[in-house]
Design a protein around this motif. Structure first.
Motif, PDB file in Angstrom:
ATOM      1  N   GLY A 110     103.557  36.484  79.009  1.00 26.08           N
ATOM      2  CA  GLY A 110     104.401  37.188  78.070  1.00 26.08           C
ATOM      3  C   GLY A 110     103.793  37.359  76.696  1.00 26.08           C
ATOM      4  O   GLY A 110     104.409  37.942  75.817  1.00 26.08           O
ATOM      5  N   SER A 111     102.567  36.864  76.495  1.00 24.41           N
ATOM      6  CA  SER A 111     101.969  36.988  75.167  1.00 24.41           C
ATOM      7  C   SER A 111     101.393  38.376  74.947  1.00 24.41           C
ATOM      8  O   SER A 111     101.012  38.711  73.836  1.00 24.41           O
ATOM      9  CB  SER A 111     100.888  35.923  74.980  1.00 24.41           C
ATOM     10  N   GLY A 112     101.275  39.183  75.990  1.00 31.45           N
ATOM     11  CA  GLY A 112     100.765  40.539  75.841  1.00 31.45           C
ATOM     12  C   GLY A 112      99.290  40.670  76.153  1.00 31.45           C
ATOM     13  O   GLY A 112      98.718  41.739  75.997  1.00 31.45           O
ATOM     14  N   LYS A 113      98.667  39.592  76.638  1.00 29.81           N
ATOM     15  CA  LYS A 113      97.218  39.656  76.821  1.00 29.81           C
ATOM     16  C   LYS A 113      96.807  40.583  77.959  1.00 29.81           C
ATOM     17  O   LYS A 113      95.824  41.313  77.835  1.00 29.81           O
ATOM     18  CB  LYS A 113      96.642  38.246  77.031  1.00 29.81           C
ATOM     19  N   THR A 114      97.588  40.606  79.038  1.00 29.22           N
ATOM     20  CA  THR A 114      97.239  41.495  80.143  1.00 29.22           C
ATOM     21  C   THR A 114      97.486  42.959  79.783  1.00 29.22           C
ATOM     22  O   THR A 114      96.717  43.841  80.158  1.00 29.22           O
ATOM     23  CB  THR A 114      98.030  41.098  81.405  1.00 29.22           C
ATOM     24  N   THR A 115      98.530  43.217  79.012  1.00 30.55           N
ATOM     25  CA  THR A 115      98.789  44.574  78.536  1.00 30.55           C
ATOM     26  C   THR A 115      97.633  45.063  77.678  1.00 30.55           C
ATOM     27  O   THR A 115      97.163  46.194  77.818  1.00 30.55           O
ATOM     28  CB  THR A 115     100.094  44.590  77.722  1.00 30.55           C
ATOM     29  N   LEU A 116      97.144  44.187  76.819  1.00 27.39           N
ATOM     30  CA  LEU A 116      96.012  44.547  75.968  1.00 27.39           C
ATOM     31  C   LEU A 116      94.785  44.860  76.834  1.00 27.39           C
ATOM     32  O   LEU A 116      94.056  45.818  76.575  1.00 27.39           O
ATOM     33  CB  LEU A 116      95.710  43.396  75.000  1.00 27.39           C
ATOM     34  N   ALA A 117      94.610  44.065  77.886  1.00 24.80           N
ATOM     35  CA  ALA A 117      93.473  44.302  78.772  1.00 24.80           C
ATOM     36  C   ALA A 117      93.567  45.687  79.406  1.00 24.80           C
ATOM     37  O   ALA A 117      92.575  46.401  79.516  1.00 24.80           O
ATOM     38  CB  ALA A 117      93.430  43.230  79.862  1.00 24.80           C
ATOM     39  N   ARG A 118      94.760  46.084  79.801  1.00 19.89           N
ATOM     40  CA  ARG A 118      94.930  47.410  80.420  1.00 19.89           C
ATOM     41  C   ARG A 118      94.571  48.512  79.436  1.00 19.89           C
ATOM     42  O   ARG A 118      93.998  49.532  79.820  1.00 19.89           O
ATOM     43  CB  ARG A 118      96.366  47.576  80.929  1.00 19.89           C
ATOM     44  N   ALA A 119      94.891  48.306  78.178  1.00 25.62           N
ATOM     45  CA  ALA A 119      94.533  49.310  77.176  1.00 25.62           C
ATOM     46  C   ALA A 119      93.012  49.369  77.002  1.00 25.62           C
ATOM     47  O   ALA A 119      92.432  50.443  76.913  1.00 25.62           O
ATOM     48  CB  ALA A 119      95.203  48.990  75.849  1.00 25.62           C
ATOM     49  N   LEU A 120      92.370  48.205  77.001  1.00 22.52           N
ATOM     50  CA  LEU A 120      90.917  48.182  76.829  1.00 22.52           C
ATOM     51  C   LEU A 120      90.204  48.793  78.025  1.00 22.52           C
ATOM     52  O   LEU A 120      89.083  49.270  77.919  1.00 22.52           O
ATOM     53  CB  LEU A 120      90.443  46.741  76.599  1.00 22.52           C
ATOM     54  N   LEU A 121      90.864  48.794  79.187  1.00 24.25           N
ATOM     55  CA  LEU A 121      90.289  49.412  80.378  1.00 24.25           C
ATOM     56  C   LEU A 121      90.608  50.909  80.436  1.00 24.25           C
ATOM     57  O   LEU A 121      90.235  51.591  81.383  1.00 24.25           O
ATOM     58  CB  LEU A 121      90.833  48.731  81.640  1.00 24.25           C
ATOM     59  N   GLY A 122      91.326  51.391  79.444  1.00 21.50           N
ATOM     60  CA  GLY A 122      91.674  52.812  79.436  1.00 21.50           C
ATOM     61  C   GLY A 122      92.804  53.149  80.385  1.00 21.50           C
ATOM     62  O   GLY A 122      92.985  54.302  80.756  1.00 21.50           O
ATOM     63  N   LEU A 123      93.566  52.156  80.832  1.00 18.87           N
ATOM     64  CA  LEU A 123      94.664  52.404  81.757  1.00 18.87           C
ATOM     65  C   LEU A 123      95.979  52.619  81.026  1.00 18.87           C
ATOM     66  O   LEU A 123      96.971  53.010  81.624  1.00 18.87           O
ATOM     67  CB  LEU A 123      94.818  51.222  82.731  1.00 18.87           C
ATOM     68  N   LEU A 124      95.988  52.334  79.738  1.00 18.76           N
ATOM     69  CA  LEU A 124      97.215  52.415  78.970  1.00 18.76           C
ATOM     70  C   LEU A 124      96.850  52.940  77.587  1.00 18.76           C
ATOM     71  O   LEU A 124      95.895  52.479  76.972  1.00 18.76           O
ATOM     72  CB  LEU A 124      97.816  51.000  78.853  1.00 18.76           C
ATOM     73  N   ARG A 125      97.580  53.945  77.134  1.00 18.74           N
ATOM     74  CA  ARG A 125      97.255  54.561  75.861  1.00 18.74           C
ATOM     75  C   ARG A 125      97.939  53.779  74.730  1.00 18.74           C
ATOM     76  O   ARG A 125      99.133  53.495  74.829  1.00 18.74           O
ATOM     77  CB  ARG A 125      97.767  55.997  75.873  1.00 18.74           C
ATOM     78  N   PRO A 126      97.217  53.444  73.694  1.00 19.09           N
ATOM     79  CA  PRO A 126      97.834  52.705  72.593  1.00 19.09           C
ATOM     80  C   PRO A 126      98.914  53.541  71.902  1.00 19.09           C
ATOM     81  O   PRO A 126      98.777  54.751  71.782  1.00 19.09           O
ATOM     82  CB  PRO A 126      96.677  52.460  71.624  1.00 19.09           C
ATOM     83  N   ARG A 127      99.970  52.869  71.499  1.00 23.34           N
ATOM     84  CA  ARG A 127     100.987  53.549  70.703  1.00 23.34           C
ATOM     85  C   ARG A 127     100.409  53.905  69.339  1.00 23.34           C
ATOM     86  O   ARG A 127     100.615  54.977  68.809  1.00 23.34           O
ATOM     87  CB  ARG A 127     102.212  52.637  70.563  1.00 23.34           C
ATOM     88  N   SER A 128      99.674  52.944  68.776  1.00 14.80           N
ATOM     89  CA  SER A 128      98.897  53.247  67.571  1.00 14.80           C
ATOM     90  C   SER A 128      97.652  52.373  67.600  1.00 14.80           C
ATOM     91  O   SER A 128      97.542  51.461  68.409  1.00 14.80           O
ATOM     92  CB  SER A 128      99.727  52.986  66.317  1.00 14.80           C
ATOM     93  N   GLY A 129      96.700  52.691  66.715  1.00  5.50           N
ATOM     94  CA  GLY A 129      95.432  51.995  66.730  1.00  5.50           C
ATOM     95  C   GLY A 129      94.488  52.647  67.730  1.00  5.50           C
ATOM     96  O   GLY A 129      94.849  53.616  68.393  1.00  5.50           O
ATOM     97  N   ARG A 130      93.266  52.112  67.804  1.00  2.00           N
ATOM     98  CA  ARG A 130      92.261  52.761  68.637  1.00  2.00           C
ATOM     99  C   ARG A 130      91.554  51.754  69.532  1.00  2.00           C
ATOM    100  O   ARG A 130      91.347  50.595  69.154  1.00  2.00           O
ATOM    101  CB  ARG A 130      91.210  53.435  67.752  1.00  2.00           C
ATOM    102  N   VAL A 131      91.193  52.226  70.730  1.00  2.00           N
ATOM    103  CA  VAL A 131      90.262  51.476  71.564  1.00  2.00           C
ATOM    104  C   VAL A 131      88.915  52.147  71.379  1.00  2.00           C
ATOM    105  O   VAL A 131      88.800  53.366  71.509  1.00  2.00           O
ATOM    106  CB  VAL A 131      90.675  51.518  73.045  1.00  2.00           C
ATOM    107  N   LEU A 132      87.909  51.362  71.025  1.00  2.00           N
ATOM    108  CA  LEU A 132      86.606  51.932  70.701  1.00  2.00           C
ATOM    109  C   LEU A 132      85.595  51.614  71.791  1.00  2.00           C
ATOM    110  O   LEU A 132      85.431  50.454  72.188  1.00  2.00           O
ATOM    111  CB  LEU A 132      86.113  51.377  69.362  1.00  2.00           C
ATOM    112  N   TYR A 133      84.922  52.674  72.258  1.00  2.00           N
ATOM    113  CA  TYR A 133      83.823  52.466  73.200  1.00  2.00           C
ATOM    114  C   TYR A 133      82.546  52.851  72.465  1.00  2.00           C
ATOM    115  O   TYR A 133      82.388  54.002  72.065  1.00  2.00           O
ATOM    116  CB  TYR A 133      84.012  53.322  74.442  1.00  2.00           C
TER     117      TYR A 133
END
Lengths: 322, 254, 329
Positions: C56-79
């Protein structure tokens, strides 16, 4: 396939060697099991499958017999011409006898022959309806389930609209617009059946789409259509296949109802529902006219149901077969 | 409380679990440890007469009941009161439409405890596992995994259990929540004098609760003895491997 | 990197030095109206980056965003320093190979209806054509890399042990020659001895393949082994980050401290129970205040911003006191 009979588990490349002192004790557990010969393995697997799937097998055998009857009708029917337009007014309404095992109907046709020919119509209707309904429903369902978002919403709303119509009423309306015929029955039934498959497939596909292997495929850059085809479809197929076989009986019964209401198949064609409809008023006096086609419907529906139930148990990966 | 002699469980002619000797006294905790397939859970279930479809031989006495020869009814009575089983995820075993308080009241009513006495007993048990009595008004889905696990322990306590058999009671829980359940287990053992039979794959966890450990591998006991001795000076090579494999934090100043 | 407003970089020669392969910059994520990850920034490099938190801390959700599976509501994922959302097609395809997941629990991570070999080969054919013989050879090579016997290629996942499945998942990820692996609880479903061997494998692969790891776990000891830098997440926020060794030796955030002291240790004292485990309602104050032994009026009213302290970043009003040992077991 390797020949090793060992289930998964201890095959992890052994880390620490088994200490010598213990190896002597370990006797029957880990050591000294020779791989069984392939033939014996195959036999054992067949036996196990047969036992686990007795239900499915029984349904399949029964169904095969019915299909064989349908295919071979022109050759095994005692009076093949009675399957079509022939009439024998002098032999009307004869009770079952050595000549006419199931008796004869109002115009003197052999009921056994007509039941055999009727299998062709009824099975064709079942297969055609389910084929069409599944093709439409599964395609839409898989797309809805995998894509999600607005695509899912649109497909599901359309599905809901179709579901809102009572199946029989929609069939009736269609049958009135089109001419009563086998094709009409097929189209009408398929139109009322597909939404169920769309719903079922969408809900299963939606959960399959969250599995790790689907995410992994997306991360590997596998194109979406290929992911759907390779992962989502096969892993959503089991419940649909089971539902199909469970529904087959229902389709035959509903098509019988349509015939019964006089908007399906009409007379010279042998069809079970129609035969029941035509014979019903005679039930108290000439019971055989309605009873044998009725039994045919019952047995076929039963066969499909048993197959479906068997499939459900056999295909459930973590279910009963463990 | 528990006495096991020559317990052997066979399935299909193969020994899947065997425990030659195990004694567990009140106020003590013994842990069965091993990896998956070691037979530790089977041994625990056999102790409560819960193994089905396998041949069980030997002698097992729990709170004076001969488990292997007792009638189904006697076993049910034993499991319903004196010896409680706590599983990995108790939430799944709780009726979702019943408040925890109702659940406990019904269980107590079956033992003839009703009304104010039942209420008092429930509150006392819940406090003993460090839960706020307010949880009794909640439904199972409204409590966390750690709270559900502690409620399961409270239920056992309220029904007068002398023995608690727990199968991986904390492995589904987060580490801080696990710490709370461990604290409760230690409390029950030390202050209530309960006998705990614990099954776990986690040696580090076991080292913090168990007085004695029984190390199992492939259905057999490879080593047993006082926890401190077995885990710090393991005699058997397999135990040594197990201990060495436990991932540990670098030594930190505490 | 230039100013954030500049459109995605022109086809410049690949920058060989500074920007990390993968980074999050103030990423906020949400499934519904309520964010589950709030403004998290981190970078993945060759030293290994740990993301520690409980369910429930959000770590897996963050991982999905870093994998490009989930679009951030705000902020950026940088490759490679460029925003993932604006990547040109060719760079996007490159990202798709460069960042690969290794998920928890091999049985769900592998398609139960595909053979292990087919699963491992999946990435080989996704990017370019490959003859069947070459594919088989590459699969065999990958299986050897992760220590799987070649005979297992024809098996379905359920006929493999948990450890073997996890090896297959790693092999599948390696097939596309990634530069970063996102490891989500890679060992938590495994027996300890198997877990130890998978960790050995991961350490060996890192050196051999020049991989960067983002390791998501609740197991501090695993992070300690594989990651030079760590971030501790609580209720969707990073509450403390810095060198793993420092973090574990002398936590500056009371939550890091609670996590560390809750880990049972052989021969150590009993794990410390924190008492309450709730997260304070969002809106005002520190989300950890209900569990924090040091919480005071400031903590109740004002959410702490992350600030630098002794070579790390910590979001706590009273971090200095925590460092000085104000929280006693």
């Amino acid at each position: 396939m390797t020949a090793s009979p060992e289930p998964a588990g201890p095959a992890e490349p052994a880390g620490p060697a088994e200490p010598a002192g213990l190896a002597g004790l370990a006797g029957p557990t880990g050591l000294g099991r020779r791989p069984a010969r392939p033939l014996r393995l195959l036999l054992r697997r067949l036996l196990r499958t047969a036992r686990a799937d007795v239900l499915a097998a029984a349904g399949a055998v029964l169904l095969l017999a019915i299909v064989a009857c349908a295919l071979l009708a022109p050759w095994i029917a005692p009076y093949p011409e009675d399957g079509g337009t022939a009439t024998h007014p002098t032999e009307a309404l004869l009770p079952p006898s050595a000549d006419h095992w199931f008796g004869t109907d109002q115009v003197g046709r052999d009921i056994l022959s007509r039941v055999l020919f009727g299998a062709r119509t009824s099975l064709f209707i079942a297969v055609a309806v389910l084929g069409l309904a599944a093709a439409a429903g599964v395609t839409l369902g898989v797309v809805a389930g995998y894509a999600g978002g607005w695509i899912r919403d649109v497909i599901m709303r359309v599905t809901d609209v179709f579901l809102a119509f009572p199946a029989l009423l929609l069939s009736l309306a269609l049958a009135v617009v089109l001419q009563p015929s086998v094709t009409t029955v097929v189209v009408a039934l398929a139109a009322t059946w597909w939404p169920w498959y769309a719903r079922l497939t969408a809900s299963v596909a939606q959960s399959v789409a969250t599995r790790g292997y689907v995410d992994a495929a997306r991360c590997l850059g596998v194109p979406a259509p290929l992911i759907v085809f390779r992962h989502v479809l096969p892993n959503s197929a089991t419940p649909v296949a089971v539902q199909l076989s469970l529904d087959a009986g229902g389709v035959i019964l509903t098509s019988a109802a349509l015939s019964y209401l006089g908007i399906g198949v009409h007379d010279p064609t042998a069809e079970w529902g129609l035969m029941v409809q035509q014979g019903q008023t005679l039930f108290t006096t000439d019971w055989w006219v309605v009873t044998f086609p009725g039994l045919a419907i019952l047995v076929t529906a039963f066969a499909f149901n048993v197959l479906g139930e068997g499939l459900r148990q056999a295909l459930d990966p973590r279910g009963a077969t463990r | 409380m528990i006495e096991i002699r020559d317990l052997v469980v066979r399935a299909g002619g193969r020994v899947i679990s065997s425990v030659p000797e195990l004694d567990l006294a009140a106020g003590r905790c013994t842990a069965l440890v091993g990896e998956s397939g070691s037979g530790k859970t089977t041994a625990l279930l056999a102790t409560l007469g819960l193994v089905e479809g396998a041949e069980v031989t030997g002698r097992v006495t729990v709170c004076g009941t001969e488990v292997l020869t007792a009638s189904e009814r006697a076993l049910r009575d034993l499991r319903g009161a004196k010896a409680a089983l706590v599983m990995q995820s108790p939430q799944a075993a709780l009726n979702p439409v019943m408040r925890l308080g109702t659940l406990m009241r019904r269980a107590l009513a079956r033992h003839g405890v009703k009304g104010a006495a039942a209420r008092a007993r429930a509150h006392e048990a819940v406090s003993a596992v460090l839960l706020d009595p307010a949880v009794l008004r909640r439904y199972p889905h409204q409590v966390s995994g750690g709270q559900a696990q502690r409620f399961a322990l409270a239920l056992a306590l309220a029904l007068g259990a002398d023995v608690i058999a727990a199968d991986e009671p904390t492995s589904a829980l987060d580490v801080t929540v696990q710490a709370e359940v461990v604290a409760v287990l230690r409390r029950l053992r030390d202050e209530r004098g309960l006998a705990l039979l614990l099954v776990s794959h986690d040696l580090a966890l076991v080292s913090t609760v168990a007085d004695d450990v029984v190390v199992m591998k492939d259905g057999r006991v490879v080593e047993s003895g006082p926890t401190a001795r077995v885990l710090t000076e393991p005699a058997h090579p397999y135990t040594r491997d197990l201990v060495a494999a436990v991932p540990r934090l670098k030594e930190v100043e505490l | 990197m230039t100013t954030p407003s500049t459109p995605p970089a022109p086809p410049a020669p690949p920058v060989s030095t500074s920007p990390p392969v993968l980074a999050a910059d103030g990423v906020t994520l949400a499934y519904g109206p309520v964010p589950v990850v709030h403004g998290v920034s981190l970078a993945v490099d060759g030293g290994g980056t740990g993301l520690i938190g409980e369910s429930g801390s959000g770590k897996t959700t963050l991982a999905r965003a870093l994998l490009g599976l989930l679009r951030p509501r705000s902020g950026r994922v940088l490759y490679g320093g460029a925003d993932l959302a604006g990547l040109p097609r060719r760079r996007r395809a490159e990202f798709r190979a460069a960042v690969q997941p290794v998920f928890q629990d091999g049985s769900e991570a592998l398609d139960p209806r595909m053979s292990i070999g087919a699963s491992i080969a999946e990435g080989l054919t996704a990017h370019h054509r490959l003859a069947a013989s070459a594919r088989r050879a590459r699969v065999a090579e990958l299986m050897a890399d992760v220590g799987l016997e070649p005979g297992l290629a024809t098996r379905r996942p359920h006929r493999l042990s948990g450890g073997q499945r996890q090896r297959a998942v790693i092999a599948r990820a390696l097939a596309v020659r990634p530069r970063v692996l996102v490891l989500d609880e890679p060992t938590s479903a495994l027996d300890v001895t198997v877990q130890a061997r998978i960790l050995d494998l991961l350490e060996g692969l890192r050196a051999g393949h020049g991989l960067g790891y983002l390791l998501i776990t609740h197991n501090l000891a695993v992070v300690d082994r594989l990651c030079r830098t760590s971030h501790v997440m609580f209720a969707g926020r990073v509450v403390e980050s810095g060198p793993t060794g420092d973090l574990l030796a002398r936590p500056a955030h009371p939550y890091t401290l609670a996590l560390r002291d809750a880990v049972p240790r052989i021969g150590g004292p009993p794990p410390a129970a924190g008492g309450r485990t709730e997260i304070a309602p969002a809106g005002s104050g520190c989300p950890f205040r209900l569990r924090c032994p040091l919480a005071d009026d400031t903590c109740r009213e004002l959410a702490p911003d992350p600030r630098p302290l002794l070579g790390r970043t910590v979001a706590c009003h009273r971090a200095e006191e925590v460092l000085d040992g104000a929280v006693r077991r």
